[in-house]
Design a protein around this motif. Sequence first.
Motif, short mmCIF file in Angstrom:
data_model
loop_
_atom_site.label_atom_id
_atom_site.label_comp_id
_atom_site.label_asym_id
_atom_site.label_seq_id
_atom_site.Cartn_x
_atom_site.Cartn_y
_atom_site.Cartn_z
N GLY A 93 0.87 -1.40 -0.21
CA GLY A 93 -0.15 -0.08 0.03
C GLY A 93 1.00 1.37 -0.05
O GLY A 93 2.04 1.01 0.13
N SER A 94 0.32 2.37 -0.07
CA SER A 94 0.98 3.61 -0.13
C SER A 94 1.29 4.12 1.00
O SER A 94 0.78 4.11 2.21
CB SER A 94 -0.01 4.72 -0.90
OG SER A 94 0.62 6.20 -0.93
N ASN A 95 2.54 4.82 1.25
CA ASN A 95 3.16 5.71 2.46
C ASN A 95 3.00 6.91 2.41
O ASN A 95 3.14 7.58 3.09
CB ASN A 95 4.45 4.98 2.56
CG ASN A 95 4.61 3.54 3.07
OD1 ASN A 95 4.21 3.12 3.93
ND2 ASN A 95 5.20 2.81 2.01
N HIS A 96 2.39 7.47 1.27
CA HIS A 96 2.26 8.78 1.17
C HIS A 96 0.81 9.40 1.48
O HIS A 96 -0.31 8.54 1.67
CB HIS A 96 1.74 8.97 -0.44
CG HIS A 96 1.72 10.60 -0.90
ND1 HIS A 96 0.28 10.92 -1.09
CD2 HIS A 96 2.53 11.61 -1.02
CE1 HIS A 96 0.57 12.50 -1.19
NE2 HIS A 96 1.81 12.68 -1.35
N ILE A 97 0.79 10.38 2.67
CA ILE A 97 -0.27 10.72 3.26
C ILE A 97 -0.89 11.92 2.60
O ILE A 97 -2.14 12.04 2.47
CB ILE A 97 0.01 11.08 4.80
CG1 ILE A 97 0.52 9.77 5.50
CG2 ILE A 97 -0.97 11.69 5.43
CD1 ILE A 97 1.19 10.12 7.10
N SER A 98 -0.08 12.97 2.36
CA SER A 98 -0.47 14.07 1.56
C SER A 98 0.48 15.05 1.12
O SER A 98 1.69 14.99 1.67
CB SER A 98 -1.37 14.95 2.45
OG SER A 98 -1.93 16.20 1.80
N ASP A 99 0.62 15.62 -0.09
CA ASP A 99 1.35 16.69 -0.51
C ASP A 99 1.19 17.91 0.53
O ASP A 99 0.01 18.18 0.93
CB ASP A 99 0.96 17.13 -2.06
CG ASP A 99 1.49 16.00 -2.94
OD1 ASP A 99 2.47 15.09 -2.54
OD2 ASP A 99 1.01 15.70 -4.14
N ILE A 100 2.18 18.56 0.64
CA ILE A 100 1.84 19.84 1.38
C ILE A 100 2.13 21.16 0.61
O ILE A 100 3.20 21.33 0.07
CB ILE A 100 2.67 19.70 2.71
CG1 ILE A 100 2.65 18.64 3.45
CG2 ILE A 100 2.74 21.14 3.56
CD1 ILE A 100 1.26 18.35 4.04
N ASP A 101 1.38 22.36 0.71
CA ASP A 101 1.61 23.14 -0.17
C ASP A 101 2.16 24.54 0.87
O ASP A 101 2.83 25.31 0.32
CB ASP A 101 0.33 23.78 -0.75
CG ASP A 101 -0.19 22.91 -1.92
OD1 ASP A 101 0.64 22.15 -2.44
OD2 ASP A 101 -1.41 22.56 -1.76
N VAL A 102 1.63 24.60 1.96
CA VAL A 102 2.09 25.52 2.87
C VAL A 102 2.06 25.14 4.31
O VAL A 102 1.54 24.12 4.71
CB VAL A 102 1.24 26.67 3.05
CG1 VAL A 102 1.55 27.93 3.95
CG2 VAL A 102 0.81 27.19 1.43
N VAL A 103 3.03 25.33 5.19
CA VAL A 103 3.19 25.12 6.55
C VAL A 103 2.88 26.12 7.45
O VAL A 103 3.21 27.21 7.15
CB VAL A 103 4.70 24.40 6.79
CG1 VAL A 103 4.79 24.16 8.19
CG2 VAL A 103 4.96 23.28 6.24
N PHE A 104 2.16 25.72 8.42
CA PHE A 104 1.53 26.68 9.40
C PHE A 104 2.36 26.53 10.81
O PHE A 104 1.59 25.61 11.33
CB PHE A 104 0.02 27.06 9.36
CG PHE A 104 -0.44 28.34 10.21
CD1 PHE A 104 0.11 29.00 11.13
CD2 PHE A 104 -1.51 28.68 9.53
CE1 PHE A 104 -0.13 30.07 11.73
CE2 PHE A 104 -1.98 29.98 10.12
CZ PHE A 104 -1.24 30.71 11.20
N PRO A 105 3.31 26.77 11.30
CA PRO A 105 3.88 26.55 12.45
C PRO A 105 2.95 27.44 13.72
O PRO A 105 3.08 28.63 13.52
CB PRO A 105 5.20 27.12 12.46
CG PRO A 105 5.49 27.26 11.27
CD PRO A 105 4.21 27.86 10.27
N ILE A 106 2.51 26.81 14.63
CA ILE A 106 1.87 27.49 15.73
C ILE A 106 2.57 26.82 17.12
O ILE A 106 1.86 25.85 17.51
CB ILE A 106 0.14 27.27 15.73
CG1 ILE A 106 -0.21 27.68 14.47
CG2 ILE A 106 -0.41 27.97 16.91
CD1 ILE A 106 -1.79 27.56 14.25
N VAL A 107 3.53 27.31 17.21
CA VAL A 107 4.58 26.63 18.29
C VAL A 107 4.80 27.82 19.10
O VAL A 107 5.08 29.10 18.62
CB VAL A 107 5.74 25.88 17.71
CG1 VAL A 107 5.43 24.71 17.06
CG2 VAL A 107 6.54 26.92 16.59
N HIS A 108 5.28 27.32 20.32
CA HIS A 108 5.55 28.44 21.23
C HIS A 108 6.89 27.92 22.11
O HIS A 108 6.90 26.93 22.37
CB HIS A 108 4.38 28.88 22.57
CG HIS A 108 3.28 29.19 21.73
ND1 HIS A 108 3.15 30.27 20.75
CD2 HIS A 108 2.06 28.59 21.89
CE1 HIS A 108 1.77 30.47 20.56
NE2 HIS A 108 1.10 29.31 21.17
N GLY A 109 7.99 28.99 22.32
CA GLY A 109 8.99 28.53 23.19
C GLY A 109 10.35 27.87 22.40
O GLY A 109 10.43 28.01 21.21
#
Length: 393
Positions: A93-109
């Motif tokens: 089966g496929s190991n591909h989950i999704s192509d990504i166009d943009v990343v939105f980091p919502i991280v702190h610290g």
Amino acid sequence: MKINLAVIFGGKSVEHEVSVISAVQAMASLNKEKYNIIPVYMTKSNEFYTGQQLFDINSYKNIPELLTNCTECILVRSEGKVSLIRQKMKKFGSNHISDIDVVFPIVHGTNVEDGALQGYIQTLDIPYVGCDVLSSAIGMDKFAMKILLKEAGFPVLDCCRFSDFEAENIDKCLDEVEAKFSYPVIVKPINLGSSVGISKASDRRSLENSIEESFQFADRILVEPAIVKLKEINCAVVGDSEEAEASVCEEPVQCDEILSYNDKYVAGDKSGGSKGMATLKRKIPAEITAEQEEFIRKTAVDAFKYLGCCGVTRIDFMIDMEDNKVYLNEINTIPGSLAFYLWEPKGVKYTELLDRLINLALKRYRKNEKINYSFDTNILSMGGSFGAKGSKR
């Protein structure tokens, strides 16, 4: 066609849980007609997981159980695109989950907001929301930020800086602080947020205790004079170095002498579950003069542009009520809850704010694509001996 948007949150940070709250809030408010939202949760061991249960804040009450229902994953660049794939490959089966166009980091610290995660994403050569590597690093390092802003003429408090090895001679540290400042003073880790590790010292003994506490959270700390009659004011800025605007100003209401982690994320919520910085008790608009508001909003935008920020930030100010002098305290490059509550009074809905942040990310990526980062040549194909040490002759 929808934009595949990977929202990354969590990570190895003392503000891990705050990041989860901010990210779940944002994912609930994103335009589902425009974006295909792919949640990517970073554990405190920096492992990546994705799955539908990550949208539900209640799922995080039991992290081990949550992860058993998610898929461990990794971002990979191949054939000119970035994809999210399974970390543990299936034989069939496929190991591909999704192509990504943009990343939105919502991280702190530390380890995530300080440019480390931004550098990783930038290496993948994909658009990402928020400040770049340099401005993220400067925003997280309170000492570096002070030095730069002071050099540019922004009003900041003076400070003493200490590294952990210097604390072995604690009396020398105490002497330096006492020679420079009168009590009380504030002691804080250089690279943390959410009021973690921050305390006030009113004498030599409490200063020693405060320094010891701060070193539990960071290897570098700073000590600065405490403003006795203090009014804290926050102002958000959205945009980039070319064009930016300030939000309304808020005045946080604190229970303790210092605006604590509890004040920010727990005390204001009566439902039993935190809503992030939206939980904080606050006065909007802040109770300040028109002149103070104008100065703070202009200074916030000027500092934002000077540090090369992008996206949305929250800049925190302090007013000394004894002489009405305003000081820029710090800049939060990824503020809790993305400071959406400071834009709603201006008629900007959270969904609209998030959309604007993504557009700013795409704008920066298009701009950077026009810059040459390499030459169309290969010196290794020219022949000759370069030697084991890489001689340039």
